[in-house]
Scaffold this active site. Structure first.
Site, PDB file in Angstrom:
ATOM      1  N   CYS A  52      12.869   5.293 -25.735  1.00 52.33           N
ATOM      2  CA  CYS A  52      11.483   4.914 -25.960  1.00 52.33           C
ATOM      3  C   CYS A  52      11.177   3.608 -25.239  1.00 52.33           C
ATOM      4  O   CYS A  52      12.073   2.941 -24.711  1.00 52.33           O
ATOM      5  CB  CYS A  52      11.167   4.782 -27.449  1.00 52.33           C
ATOM      6  SG  CYS A  52      11.923   3.333 -28.213  1.00 52.33           S
ATOM      7  N   ASP A  91      -8.548  -6.212   9.817  1.00 50.93           N
ATOM      8  CA  ASP A  91      -8.352  -6.369  11.253  1.00 50.93           C
ATOM      9  C   ASP A  91      -9.204  -5.306  11.941  1.00 50.93           C
ATOM     10  O   ASP A  91      -9.589  -4.304  11.327  1.00 50.93           O
ATOM     11  CB  ASP A  91      -6.867  -6.192  11.584  1.00 50.93           C
ATOM     12  CG  ASP A  91      -6.601  -6.253  13.073  1.00 50.93           C
ATOM     13  OD1 ASP A  91      -7.158  -7.158  13.719  1.00 50.93           O
ATOM     14  OD2 ASP A  91      -5.859  -5.400  13.574  1.00 50.93           O
TER      15      ASP A  91
END
Length: 812
Positions: A97, A514
């Site tokens: 768990c 860019d």
């Protein structure tokens, strides 16, 4: 076969497995080691006191840890980080768990010398980084074992086998619980029917006995994982969810035993069984939910070939992929997947690169073309030279990136973990307080609880408070959503190096892009060429200078020259790349005369005192020998399909879009206006790009940078999250946080939309889990919930969180 007695434990073993030492016999190395330890410490009188009695041989579990410090283990499994620390991938055995993950991570982080410990909840794979000057790996393994778990080096085959075995064991425990609980429910029907129709004490006693027989294996066999987790949690001073489940079931069991052996009231063996069963079933369904989220990773990993055909002196050898070295020649049949990156040796080939780029059409390759691992050979048998080992290959890098991202955690998860740290202690305190208030202050709200007395009512209410609280839903809220989000992003060709970037991307307010290769296709074409001096020797020098650069403009001019002239390369020296300007080199002819070669933009020429007038709205490349311009080229780059729509959509998400380029002002303005970007900066070098990013961050902007070139690498490293396009240079990929495999702006948009959607569901999950506890705990304290319903609702809360997270996949 004769049997011999061990000189340490006195147990008898077959002679062929004994370890002989002079006149001594030992059944194992453990006994041999303990014997010499006692002897060296002067404690060998122990054997006089032992006499003829036998003892259990020493456990071997810790005697094997020394192998984790051996050179062979390091070569196979341990890597060195850029900071000089050691890193290993381990499988933590016994995790069932989110609380188990939290416990292991907490214990490891609190250990001196461990730099990083991230555990993948879905695969139990742990990434551990440590300082070997402070701690050894064997000591880390012993630390993990000290809290009740085991660890071994991650190996895909062994990991799958152990995971299957663990899942089978979990399933068997769950089915035992389900079978016993169904039978208890039938007995309960008879018991509760007797309340209305009448039932004798003797029959009731038999029913209680039957429930006891059925509930006991459920509690102590099926529920063993909760006891184990609770024990090791307490050992490390942590109250976890396992403690809440096991304590609630145990208290109900003890009270029911009291009733079974003569006490007045009703037993709650049915509640004991159902608490364990509902939580186990909930956990199993949770595992199934997680499994569907990592199918993408499993699919990628399962497609990796395990062997390769290597050609040595025209002799074919089948070798494991880890044994193939750089420079080996590999043969690939039609339909087979490449395991390595390399260069094509055959004259031509056709490859399906859809798994990497998303492009459905096959890509034609010529001799010398790059081959990427994970792509499929389409037509015929081909051979290629390996340029990267499997470990460094594109495909393995994708798997590693994806696994690492699944192991990492967003900041919001750390906040959730902080909240859940004291959760169990608070619930236990509320449970005790509830019992005291109900019992000692005589509260009775009129709930009958099947005729229970006052102590019994108080006890049941207190147990319900323990059982109904669910720290697991809180701990599960972030990792399950992150897991599914990362999986969905990977399907779209987006690789997140760490899950934390989901949160950063979701909160972003500025996208810096860019131009070349990001907004445009990055495939410049020579629109206009002027050869001012067609001397073939000078053109050969131009071609050689172009060949020395990897810049897109140089590559495009080189392709044009190769197509229109028959050229060859010459020997250049002192080759220097000038940021955002071009390349400078020197050439010496047969007479020993030196020539200075210049190739780049107008700025490069002016810096070298060449006054040449040249104006163009396009990208330009000028070539000069000494002070004379030999050739000029004007190039144009096509804008990517959908770029304008992409910018518009990103703006709708509330982000400001900025274009940052080293290209000239006129070209930058033309591209920016074409796609709808108002804010752009042109003619900047790599350091100026990085400073621009830093200036934005200084204004408290959350900056995302997308680029693809070496000149973008510094700016990418400066941004909050850096995104590398799929065709990026290696250095740009190395400093980037997210990689777009298919180089598509649509994928870049999906990075933002899926991240925001995932982050929204993380917040929803946290709200659901906190709201659940805020409503159900007071209801339980008020006596409105019995333990049976509490166990069911606790499991449902975890499943609701998992189910809500699965909705991330439903995005159209």
């Amino acid at each position: 076969m004769p049997r011999v007695k061990c000189d340490h434990c006195h147990l008898e073993y077959d002679e062929d497995i004994m370890i002989k030492e002079d006149s001594l016999n030992f059944c194992c190395k453990g006994c041999q080691g303990v014997y010499h330890l006692l002897k060296d410490d002067g404690l060998d009188s122990f054997y006089d006191k032992l006499g003829n009695k036998s003892i259990a041989p020493p456990l071997q579990v810790d005697s094997d840890v020394q192998r984790f410090d051996t050179k062979s283990f390091e070569d196979n499994f341990i890597k060195t980080t850029q900071e000089g620390f050691k890193r290993v991938d381990l499988i933590i055995e016994g995790i069932h768990c989110a609380a188990c993950v939290w416990l292991n991570e907490k214990v490891l982080y609190d250990t001196d010398g461990i730099i990083e410990a991230n555990i993948n909840f879905s695969t139990n794979k742990a990434k551990v980084v440590w300082d070997e000057e402070k701690i050894k790996l064997s000591e880390i393994i012993l630390k993990i074992r000290s809290i009740g778990y085991n660890a071994y080096a991650y190996d895909a085959t062994i990991a799958d086998e152990k995971a299957t075995k663990s899942k089978r064991d979990f399933f068997i425990r769950m089915m035992v619980a389900v079978f016993a609980t169904m039978n208890i429910m039938m007995l309960s029907v008879a018991k509760y029917t007797g309340f209305f129709t009448g039932i004798s004490e003797e029959v009731r006693g038999f029913i209680h006995l039957g429930e006891f027989i059925l509930a006991t294996p459920v509690l102590f066999y099926s529920g063993w994982i909760f006891y184990k987790g609770a024990y090791f949690g307490l050992k490390n001073r942590i109250l976890n969810m396992d403690f809440l489940v096991s304590s609630g079931a145990t208290f109900s069991y003890i009270y029911s035993l009291y009733i079974l052996f003569g006490g007045k009231g009703e037993s709650y063996f049915d509640s004991v069984a159902m608490i364990i069963t509902f939580v186990l079933v909930g956990k199993y369904l949770e595992v199934i939910g997680k499994k569907s989220a990592v199918d993408t990773l499993d699919k990628i990993k399962s497609s990796i070939p395990l062997e390769a055909v290597v050609i040595e002196d025209e002799i074919k050898k089948v070798l494991p992929i880890n044994s193939v070295k750089v420079g080996d020649i590999v043969e690939l049949k039609a339909g087979e997947k490449a395991s390595f990156d390399g260069e094509l040796e055959s004259s031509s080939a056709s490859f399906d690169e859809s798994s990497m780029s998303g492009e459905s059409l096959p890509v034609d390759k010529q001799k010398g073309s790059k081959i990427f691992s994970g792509t499929i050979n389409c037509e015929k048998v081909i051979r290629y030279k390996v340029s990267k080992t499997y470990e460094d290959s594109t495909l393995n890098s994708i798997v590693t990136l994806l696994e690492d991202s699944l192991s990492s955690k967003p900041k919001i998860e750390h906040k959730a973990n902080e909240i859940s740290k004291g959760f169990s202690l608070a619930i236990l305190s509320l449970s005790v307080l509830t019992f005291i208030v109900w019992y000692y202050f005589g509260i009775d709200l009129g709930f009958d609880y099947d005729g229970a007395n006052h102590f019994e009512k108080s006890f049941i209410v207190a147990i319900s408070v323990i059982v109904i609280a669910c720290p697991c839903a809180l701990a599960l809220a972030t990792p399950i959503a992150s897991l599914i989000g990362i999986s969905e992003l990977a399907k779209k060709g987006l690789l997140f190096k760490e899950a934390k970037y989901i949160e950063t991307l979701a909160k972003a307010d500025t996208l810096v892009m860019d131009k070349t290769g990001t907004i445009t296709k990055g495939k410049l074409k020579v629109k206009k060429a002027r050869i001012l001096d067609d001397n073939i020797h000078k053109l050969n020098l131009l071609y050689t200078l172009l060949d020395s650069s990897s810049h897109p403009i140089s590559n495009s001019v080189k392709a044009y020259m190769k197509e229109n002239f028959k050229l060859e390369t010459k020997q250049l020296f002192d080759i220097q790349s000038v940021d955002a300007k071009g390349v400078v080199a020197k050439y010496k002819n047969l007479d020993g005369k030196l020539f200075k070669l210049l190739g780049g933009n107008i700025k490069l020429l002016r810096d070298n005192n060449i006054n040449y007038k040249f104006e163009s709205k396009n990208s330009v490349y000028l070539f000069a020998i000494d002070s004379k311009v030999i050739a000029t080229f004007e190039l144009e780059d096509e804008i990517k399909e959908g770029a304008k729509q992409f910018v518009s959509n990103i703006k709708k998400l509330g982000l400001e879009v900025v274009m940052l380029t080293g290209d000239n002002e006129s070209t930058a303005k033309k591209v920016a206006s074409s796609v709808g970007i108002k804010n752009y900066v042109a003619e900047v070098n790599p350091l100026e790009k990085a400073q621009f990013i830093q200036d934005l961050k200084d204004k408290n902007r959350n900056v995302i940078m997308a680029g693809d070139g070496i000149n973008d690498s510094v700016a990418l490293a400066k941004s909050d999250v850096s995104i590398a396009m799929g065709n990026s240079a290696d250095i740009a990929l190395s400093v980037s946080d997210i990689v777009l495999l298919n180089n598509s702006l649509n994928s870049l948009e999906l990075a933002f939309t899926i991240s925001r959607r995932t982050y929204k569901f993380i917040k929803q999950n946290l709200f659901i889990s906190l709201l659940y506890n805020a409503i159900t705990i007071p209801l339980a304290m008020a006596g409105y919930v019995i333990p049976l319903v509490a166990a069911l609702s606790m499991s449902l809360s975890s499943l609701i969180v998992v189910g809500n997270s699965m909705r991330i996949k439903l995005r159209k």
